[in-house]
Design an enzyme around this catalytic site. Structure first.
Site, short mmCIF file in Angstrom:
data_model
loop_
_atom_site.label_atom_id
_atom_site.label_comp_id
_atom_site.label_asym_id
_atom_site.label_seq_id
_atom_site.Cartn_x
_atom_site.Cartn_y
_atom_site.Cartn_z
N HIS A 20 41.23 54.83 75.29
CA HIS A 20 40.07 55.68 74.90
C HIS A 20 41.02 56.95 74.32
CE1 HIS A 20 37.13 53.38 77.29
NE2 HIS A 20 38.21 53.61 78.51
N GLN A 102 33.76 18.76 42.04
CA GLN A 102 34.66 19.13 40.88
C GLN A 102 35.88 19.83 41.35
OE1 GLN A 102 34.02 21.75 37.25
NE2 GLN A 102 33.12 19.69 36.47
N SER A 150 55.22 67.82 52.48
CA SER A 150 53.87 68.33 52.07
C SER A 150 54.40 69.14 51.00
CB SER A 150 53.21 69.23 53.46
OG SER A 150 52.13 70.20 52.69
N ARG A 164 50.34 54.55 53.69
CA ARG A 164 50.11 53.71 52.50
C ARG A 164 49.69 52.29 53.13
NH1 ARG A 164 55.51 52.99 49.23
NH2 ARG A 164 55.09 55.11 48.61
N SER A 195 35.47 31.30 39.15
CA SER A 195 36.79 31.14 38.65
C SER A 195 37.65 32.59 38.36
CB SER A 195 36.83 30.55 36.98
OG SER A 195 38.19 30.38 36.42
N ARG A 199 40.81 34.37 40.45
CA ARG A 199 42.15 34.84 39.87
C ARG A 199 42.48 36.04 40.31
NH1 ARG A 199 42.96 31.60 34.99
NH2 ARG A 199 41.38 30.11 34.48
#
Length: 345
Positions: A20, A102, A150, A164, A195, A199
């Protein structure tokens, strides 16, 4: 391998555990790192499984019935199946789907991106832990000599690599929503609204996974540990955690457990007041040393307060985990482990 080396190096260094985000029973720096590695091992296993279970669509035709190929081979089903097998092998796959429309089922894309999204969650957790540890000044990611922490506060060492990773990991985690929605709206044998989406999301998922893994490797290659800060934090909390051991030692020395518990309770509250209300250091042990009631164990206090004695089997768990799970998992990748990552800040 970098995190494994780090875990081995710090397998015996006690540190505060947190539940916690509150101080809890001690663990070791190496054991905590193994929690990170274990999640990465799970991701590696899932990536290998997803890769090995991928199948080729094969030669199936417009709606997956192989009608045109059956006509080409004048009704010879065995030749149609042999063509399917040969093309599958030429494409580098061991197996092809027997049933397709298909296209192959778009649920395959869900499986692949789910594994990458899970990897994103792992890296987000690791880098969040590192960011929290940086705030505590216990562990920091590498910081270049000319790096600016900074623009306004020159003293700061912001964990920008970990930030990041967290930022990109969130993007990776939500990309799995695309194939989930795409698979759900493929009408009958297929529609073409898959499609353009595929991509974008498939390429982004792999590229994002690649950069956050590269960034995590860079972080792992330069993690800095501050043992004295860690020890100071332990000193602030360990007196409270040691009260059970002190009570047990007093009972072994002939004391009354209930009476000892009450003594410890009163002294603990007094020490807590110094910490919380006055901003002072935890002086519980000093109070115990000053109380004649605890004379029978005064000579044992240093042993009773030895941090490593509060970490249980953490060190042994690290050794066993690295030997039995991490090393075998890395064997197939030995030729790739020497690559060093340099980031452009």
């Amino acid at each position: 391998i970098r995190l494994a080396d780090f875990a081995k190096k710090y397998a015996n260094l006690p540190t505060l555990g947190f539940t916690h985000y509150q101080p809890a029973q001690l663990t070791t720096v190496g054991k905590r790192c193994c929690l990170w590695i274990q999640d990465l091992c799970t991701d590696l296993h899932n990536l290998e499984r997803a890769r090995d279970e991928l199948r080729f669509r094969g030669v199936k035709g417009t709606t997956g019935t192989q009608a045109s190929f059956l006509q080409l081979f004048e009704g010879d089903h065995s030749k149609v199946e042999e063509l399917d097998r040969l093309v599958t092998a030429m494409a580098g796959f061991k197996r092809a789907y027997i049933i397709t429309g298909q296209t192959y089922s778009r649920k395959v894309d869900i499986e692949v991106l789910s594994v990458l999204a899970s990897l994103g969650a792992t890296i987000h957790k690791i880098c969040t832990d590192i960011r929290l540890l940086a705030n505590l000044k216990e562990i920091e990611e590498p910081f270049e000599k000319e790096q600016i922490g900074s623009s306004a506060m020159a003293y700061k060492r912001n964990p920008m690599r970990s930030e990041r990773c967290c930022s990109l990991a969130r993007h990776l985690m939500i990309l799995v929503l695309d194939p989930l929605q795409t698979a759900s709206v493929q009408w009958f044998e297929r529609t073409l609204d898959d499609s353009a989406n595929r991509r974008v999301c498939l390429a982004e998922a792999f590229l994002t996974a690649d950069i956050i893994l590269s960034t995590l490797q860079n972080i792992s290659e330069g993690l800095v540990v501050y043992p004295k800060v860690i020890a100071r934090h332990i000193e602030q909390e360990l007196p409270f955690m040691s009260t059970e051991n002190i009570i047990m030692a007093m009972v072994k020395a002939g004391g009354n457990r209930q009476e000892c518990h009450e003594k410890i309770r009163v002294l603990s509250q007094q020490a807590a007041a110094v910490v919380k209300q006055e901003g002072g250091d935890n002086d519980l042990i000093a109070r115990i040393r000053a109380d004649p009631y605890f004379n029978p164990i005064h000579g044992q206090l240093e042993i009773l307060l030895e941090p490593i004695s509060f970490t249980g089997r953490a060190s042994q768990q690290v050794t066993k985990f690295l030997n039995e799970e991490v090393k075998p998992a890395l064997i197939p990748y030995q030729s790739k482990l020497g690559v060093k990552i340099e980031l452009s800040l």
